[in-house]
Design a protein around this motif. Structure first.
Motif, PDB file in Angstrom:
ATOM      1  N   SER A  93       0.815  -1.214   0.000  1.00 59.72           N
ATOM      2  CA  SER A  93       0.000   0.000   0.000  1.00 59.72           C
ATOM      3  C   SER A  93       0.848   1.264   0.000  1.00 59.72           C
ATOM      4  O   SER A  93       0.350   2.347  -0.319  1.00 59.72           O
ATOM      5  CB  SER A  93      -0.950   0.011   1.208  1.00 59.72           C
ATOM      6  OG  SER A  93      -0.274   0.338   2.412  1.00 59.72           O
ATOM      7  N   TYR A  94       2.117   1.154   0.357  1.00 65.41           N
ATOM      8  CA  TYR A  94       3.024   2.298   0.302  1.00 65.41           C
ATOM      9  C   TYR A  94       3.874   2.311  -0.969  1.00 65.41           C
ATOM     10  O   TYR A  94       4.754   3.157  -1.120  1.00 65.41           O
ATOM     11  CB  TYR A  94       3.925   2.305   1.537  1.00 65.41           C
ATOM     12  CG  TYR A  94       3.211   2.824   2.768  1.00 65.41           C
ATOM     13  CD1 TYR A  94       3.185   4.188   3.057  1.00 65.41           C
ATOM     14  CD2 TYR A  94       2.545   1.960   3.624  1.00 65.41           C
ATOM     15  CE1 TYR A  94       2.522   4.669   4.183  1.00 65.41           C
ATOM     16  CE2 TYR A  94       1.881   2.434   4.747  1.00 65.41           C
ATOM     17  CZ  TYR A  94       1.870   3.790   5.014  1.00 65.41           C
ATOM     18  OH  TYR A  94       1.204   4.269   6.125  1.00 65.41           O
ATOM     19  N   GLY A  95       3.641   1.363  -1.864  1.00 63.60           N
ATOM     20  CA  GLY A  95       4.404   1.304  -3.095  1.00 63.60           C
ATOM     21  C   GLY A  95       5.639   0.439  -3.032  1.00 63.60           C
ATOM     22  O   GLY A  95       6.367   0.326  -4.023  1.00 63.60           O
ATOM     23  N   LEU A  96       5.907  -0.175  -1.883  1.00 61.11           N
ATOM     24  CA  LEU A  96       7.063  -1.043  -1.738  1.00 61.11           C
ATOM     25  C   LEU A  96       6.805  -2.393  -2.389  1.00 61.11           C
ATOM     26  O   LEU A  96       5.679  -2.886  -2.401  1.00 61.11           O
ATOM     27  CB  LEU A  96       7.376  -1.261  -0.258  1.00 61.11           C
ATOM     28  CG  LEU A  96       7.783  -0.022   0.542  1.00 61.11           C
ATOM     29  CD1 LEU A  96       7.572  -0.263   2.022  1.00 61.11           C
ATOM     30  CD2 LEU A  96       9.236   0.334   0.260  1.00 61.11           C
ATOM     31  N   GLY A  97       7.865  -3.017  -2.922  1.00 60.30           N
ATOM     32  CA  GLY A  97       7.777  -4.407  -3.300  1.00 60.30           C
ATOM     33  C   GLY A  97       8.006  -5.284  -2.083  1.00 60.30           C
ATOM     34  O   GLY A  97       8.518  -4.823  -1.054  1.00 60.30           O
ATOM     35  N   VAL A  98       7.636  -6.538  -2.188  1.00 63.28           N
ATOM     36  CA  VAL A  98       7.836  -7.503  -1.101  1.00 63.28           C
ATOM     37  C   VAL A  98       8.853  -8.552  -1.560  1.00 63.28           C
ATOM     38  O   VAL A  98       8.688  -9.151  -2.623  1.00 63.28           O
ATOM     39  CB  VAL A  98       6.519  -8.176  -0.699  1.00 63.28           C
ATOM     40  CG1 VAL A  98       6.769  -9.384   0.208  1.00 63.28           C
ATOM     41  CG2 VAL A  98       5.614  -7.171   0.007  1.00 63.28           C
ATOM     42  N   ALA A  99       9.879  -8.738  -0.763  1.00 59.17           N
ATOM     43  CA  ALA A  99      10.815  -9.847  -0.940  1.00 59.17           C
ATOM     44  C   ALA A  99      10.357 -10.951   0.007  1.00 59.17           C
ATOM     45  O   ALA A  99      10.454 -10.804   1.221  1.00 59.17           O
ATOM     46  CB  ALA A  99      12.242  -9.416  -0.646  1.00 59.17           C
ATOM     47  N   GLU A 100       9.822 -12.002  -0.568  1.00 56.47           N
ATOM     48  CA  GLU A 100       9.147 -13.047   0.203  1.00 56.47           C
ATOM     49  C   GLU A 100      10.063 -14.231   0.486  1.00 56.47           C
ATOM     50  O   GLU A 100      10.912 -14.590  -0.331  1.00 56.47           O
ATOM     51  CB  GLU A 100       7.911 -13.529  -0.560  1.00 56.47           C
ATOM     52  CG  GLU A 100       7.005 -14.453   0.230  1.00 56.47           C
ATOM     53  CD  GLU A 100       6.559 -13.819   1.527  1.00 56.47           C
ATOM     54  OE1 GLU A 100       7.318 -13.897   2.524  1.00 56.47           O
ATOM     55  OE2 GLU A 100       5.460 -13.245   1.549  1.00 56.47           O
ATOM     56  N   ALA A 101       9.828 -14.832   1.651  1.00 53.07           N
ATOM     57  CA  ALA A 101      10.519 -16.068   2.049  1.00 53.07           C
ATOM     58  C   ALA A 101      12.033 -15.909   2.024  1.00 53.07           C
ATOM     59  O   ALA A 101      12.758 -16.815   1.622  1.00 53.07           O
ATOM     60  CB  ALA A 101      10.072 -17.238   1.166  1.00 53.07           C
ATOM     61  N   MET A 102      12.493 -14.737   2.477  1.00 48.28           N
ATOM     62  CA  MET A 102      13.930 -14.483   2.597  1.00 48.28           C
ATOM     63  C   MET A 102      14.343 -14.740   4.045  1.00 48.28           C
ATOM     64  O   MET A 102      13.580 -15.275   4.845  1.00 48.28           O
ATOM     65  CB  MET A 102      14.228 -13.037   2.181  1.00 48.28           C
ATOM     66  CG  MET A 102      13.793 -12.698   0.762  1.00 48.28           C
ATOM     67  SD  MET A 102      14.767 -13.504  -0.517  1.00 48.28           S
ATOM     68  CE  MET A 102      16.334 -12.685  -0.298  1.00 48.28           C
ATOM     69  N   ASP A 103      15.562 -14.314   4.407  1.00 51.46           N
ATOM     70  CA  ASP A 103      16.002 -14.579   5.774  1.00 51.46           C
ATOM     71  C   ASP A 103      15.202 -13.794   6.805  1.00 51.46           C
ATOM     72  O   ASP A 103      15.063 -14.243   7.949  1.00 51.46           O
ATOM     73  CB  ASP A 103      17.506 -14.322   5.932  1.00 51.46           C
ATOM     74  CG  ASP A 103      17.965 -12.998   5.345  1.00 51.46           C
ATOM     75  OD1 ASP A 103      17.814 -12.807   4.130  1.00 51.46           O
ATOM     76  OD2 ASP A 103      18.482 -12.169   6.101  1.00 51.46           O
ATOM     77  N   THR A 104      14.614 -12.648   6.435  1.00 49.24           N
ATOM     78  CA  THR A 104      13.752 -11.927   7.374  1.00 49.24           C
ATOM     79  C   THR A 104      12.537 -12.768   7.756  1.00 49.24           C
ATOM     80  O   THR A 104      11.997 -12.637   8.855  1.00 49.24           O
ATOM     81  CB  THR A 104      13.295 -10.582   6.783  1.00 49.24           C
ATOM     82  OG1 THR A 104      14.448  -9.844   6.390  1.00 49.24           O
ATOM     83  CG2 THR A 104      12.504  -9.769   7.790  1.00 49.24           C
ATOM     84  N   ALA A 105      12.093 -13.636   6.852  1.00 51.49           N
ATOM     85  CA  ALA A 105      10.981 -14.545   7.130  1.00 51.49           C
ATOM     86  C   ALA A 105      11.441 -15.794   7.872  1.00 51.49           C
ATOM     87  O   ALA A 105      10.686 -16.763   7.993  1.00 51.49           O
ATOM     88  CB  ALA A 105      10.276 -14.934   5.837  1.00 51.49           C
ATOM     89  N   GLN A 106      12.689 -15.753   8.378  1.00 52.54           N
ATOM     90  CA  GLN A 106      13.247 -16.837   9.193  1.00 52.54           C
ATOM     91  C   GLN A 106      13.493 -18.123   8.403  1.00 52.54           C
ATOM     92  O   GLN A 106      13.370 -19.224   8.939  1.00 52.54           O
ATOM     93  CB  GLN A 106      12.385 -17.109  10.428  1.00 52.54           C
ATOM     94  CG  GLN A 106      12.304 -15.936  11.394  1.00 52.54           C
ATOM     95  CD  GLN A 106      11.427 -16.239  12.591  1.00 52.54           C
ATOM     96  OE1 GLN A 106      10.350 -15.672  12.735  1.00 52.54           O
ATOM     97  NE2 GLN A 106      11.873 -17.140  13.446  1.00 52.54           N
ATOM     98  N   ARG A 107      13.845 -17.966   7.124  1.00 51.75           N
ATOM     99  CA  ARG A 107      14.250 -19.143   6.358  1.00 51.75           C
ATOM    100  C   ARG A 107      15.461 -19.784   7.029  1.00 51.75           C
ATOM    101  O   ARG A 107      16.473 -19.133   7.284  1.00 51.75           O
ATOM    102  CB  ARG A 107      14.610 -18.766   4.927  1.00 51.75           C
ATOM    103  CG  ARG A 107      13.462 -18.425   4.033  1.00 51.75           C
ATOM    104  CD  ARG A 107      12.566 -19.605   3.705  1.00 51.75           C
ATOM    105  NE  ARG A 107      13.181 -20.609   2.856  1.00 51.75           N
ATOM    106  CZ  ARG A 107      13.191 -20.573   1.517  1.00 51.75           C
ATOM    107  NH1 ARG A 107      12.632 -19.558   0.868  1.00 51.75           N
ATOM    108  NH2 ARG A 107      13.738 -21.558   0.819  1.00 51.75           N
ATOM    109  N   GLY A 108      15.365 -21.054   7.314  1.00 52.00           N
ATOM    110  CA  GLY A 108      16.451 -21.756   7.975  1.00 52.00           C
ATOM    111  C   GLY A 108      16.615 -21.408   9.429  1.00 52.00           C
ATOM    112  O   GLY A 108      17.581 -21.838  10.066  1.00 52.00           O
ATOM    113  N   ALA A 109      15.705 -20.631   9.988  1.00 44.56           N
ATOM    114  CA  ALA A 109      15.790 -20.219  11.391  1.00 44.56           C
ATOM    115  C   ALA A 109      14.395 -20.225  12.014  1.00 44.56           C
ATOM    116  O   ALA A 109      14.031 -19.319  12.753  1.00 44.56           O
ATOM    117  CB  ALA A 109      16.433 -18.840  11.514  1.00 44.56           C
ATOM    118  N   GLY A 110      13.628 -21.255  11.673  1.00 41.73           N
ATOM    119  CA  GLY A 110      12.273 -21.376  12.193  1.00 41.73           C
ATOM    120  C   GLY A 110      11.257 -21.667  11.118  1.00 41.73           C
ATOM    121  O   GLY A 110      10.292 -22.389  11.355  1.00 41.73           O
ATOM    122  N   LEU A 111      11.456 -21.090   9.925  1.00 36.06           N
ATOM    123  CA  LEU A 111      10.533 -21.334   8.807  1.00 36.06           C
ATOM    124  C   LEU A 111      11.110 -22.447   7.939  1.00 36.06           C
ATOM    125  O   LEU A 111      12.140 -22.267   7.292  1.00 36.06           O
ATOM    126  CB  LEU A 111      10.335 -20.070   7.980  1.00 36.06           C
ATOM    127  CG  LEU A 111       9.194 -20.138   6.956  1.00 36.06           C
ATOM    128  CD1 LEU A 111       7.844 -19.995   7.648  1.00 36.06           C
ATOM    129  CD2 LEU A 111       9.352 -19.069   5.888  1.00 36.06           C
TER     130      LEU A 111
END
Length: 407
Positions: A93-111
């Motif tokens: 809604s602010y015009g940003l793109g989404v980088a999905e399922a990256m390390d911020t999403a805890q890939r390899g650290a919970g996800l």
């Protein structure tokens, strides 16, 4: 009202929150002339701003855990899908793109991979429905623990690349712990990445995540020497630049990123993943600039979008004036051990009202101390990031109470 917060040495002090949030405006999308065909981006909700004109900007987004599920260490991830997708709509809604399922999403650290695959499927469908831009992480985290052959690593990458492309998303070829362990030298990276680029349906984003984010990635590209590693990465890109949209660089070394950025072939973007030096890297210099794919844009979304709009208008000074004050919060969230930054990110999402609880997959809400969390709250409040400062204060007070602090 005031709060009693602990400092880094455990001493208690009084903090008075700001009474109002900052004003981060979202310019409304102009209506097209009635005689003109509707552009593809008109699928965005009414009032949502158009994509940025001067930079490509992705926020690496966190996942919202299901609060009453068994999301403890080592347990399969259980995600609150409604809250997770709502947060992506907030970023779009602010015009940003989404980088999905990256390390911020805890890939390899919970996800784990099954949850990541479902996250990619759901988020890509949501992006298609609202016209939001999305890229998705492709890795090898479905492999079992322990050594893996290079053939197994390649097959794992191929499985995830297919999963991402089948839902219409652009791929980010994430750095792989399994590849770092299996590769015997630069030639193995060259062979594997060359094959993956050949198979990709559309240009991908390459991913260089430094060991400060993940110690298992030390020596990526076949060398501990960063000059030699950069040369290997550039050789991979130069062999097929049309298949490389860009490279995300997360080394927390601005000089290193600038040197790599200047060496990239024309048309290949550098996406900064440097959560310490991003204002100057995005602003750029007389020889170029970085685009952005950053975990810190998860909590900074509205502020960062407002700053980039100023760049769109040619106002570099205004961009820096808006974004530079966020640097202390960024440095705090990403302080060593850097890989624990997700805990502060999720805390701020809870305090901002984007989710109803402070729970994380893998139980990693416990990865940072109370003084660290208190300072994150204070810095974010000072920036005016909380849409409802009273709600943030109430929730912070409840967290302090769990630790035995009253008042």
């Amino acid at each position: 009202m005031s709060l009693v917060l602990p400092d880094a040495k455990g001493r208690l002090r009084t903090y008075v929150p700001r009474p109002e949030p900052a004003d981060f405006t979202r310019p409304a999308r102009p209506d097209p002339p009635t005689s003109a065909p509707a552009p593809a981006t008109s699928r965005l909700p009414a009032g949502t701003p158009a994509p940025f004109a001067s930079r490509t900007v992705f926020a690496a987004a966190h996942v919202v855990a299901a609060p009453y599920a068994d999301n403890g260490p080592g347990a399969p991830a259980v995600v609150d899908w409604d809250a997770t997708l709502a947060f992506r709509r907030h970023l779009w809604s602010y015009g940003l793109g989404v980088a999905e399922a990256m390390d911020t999403a805890q890939r390899g650290a919970g996800l784990d991979w099954p949850a990541a695959a479902e996250l990619i499927r759901r988020s890509a469908a949501e992006a298609s429905a609202v016209g939001g831009r999305i890229v998705c992480g492709v890795g090898t985290d479905q492999l079992p623990p322990g050594p893996a052959s290079l053939d197994a690593v390649r097959a794992a990458y191929e499985e995830q690349l297919t999963a991402v492309e089948e839902v219409g998303a652009q791929a980010v070829l994430m750095a792989s712990r399994a590849l770092a362990a299996a590769a015997r030298g630069p030639e193995d990276y060259l062979a594997l990445y060359t094959e993956l680029l050949r198979q990709a349906r559309e240009p991908v984003v390459l991913h260089w995540l430094g060991p400060m984010f993940d110690p298992a990635l030390r020596g990526y590209w076949g060398s501990d020497d960063l000059d030699a590693a950069s040369a290997v990465l550039l050789e991979i890109i130069a062999a097929d630049p049309a298949q490389v949209d860009g490279v995300k660089v997360s080394l927390l070394d601005a000089g290193r990123e600038i040197a790599l950025r200047r060496a990239l072939p024309r048309g290949v973007r550098c996406y900064t993943g440097d959560d310490f030096h991003y204002p100057e890297l995005i602003a750029g210099d007389e020889q170029g600039f970085s685009h952005a794919l950053l975990g810190v844009l998860d909590p900074l979304g509205p502020l960062a979008a407002d700053a980039v709009r100023r760049l769109d208008q040619g106002d570099t000074a205004g961009f820096r004036t808006r974004l530079d004050p966020a640097r202390p919060l960024s440095r705090h969230l990403f302080e060593p051990p850097t890989h624990c930054y997700k805990t502060g990110v999720v805390l701020l999402a809870w305090l901002a009202g984007h989710q109803t609880h402070f729970t994380m997959v893998g139980g990693t809400q416990s990865a940072r101390s109370l003084p660290h969390l208190a300072r994150a709250y204070e810095l974010a409040d000072g920036l005016g990031l909380f849409p409802d400062p009273e709600l943030a204060e109430t929730r912070m007070r409840s967290l302090l109470g769990v630790y035995g602090i009253d008042g």
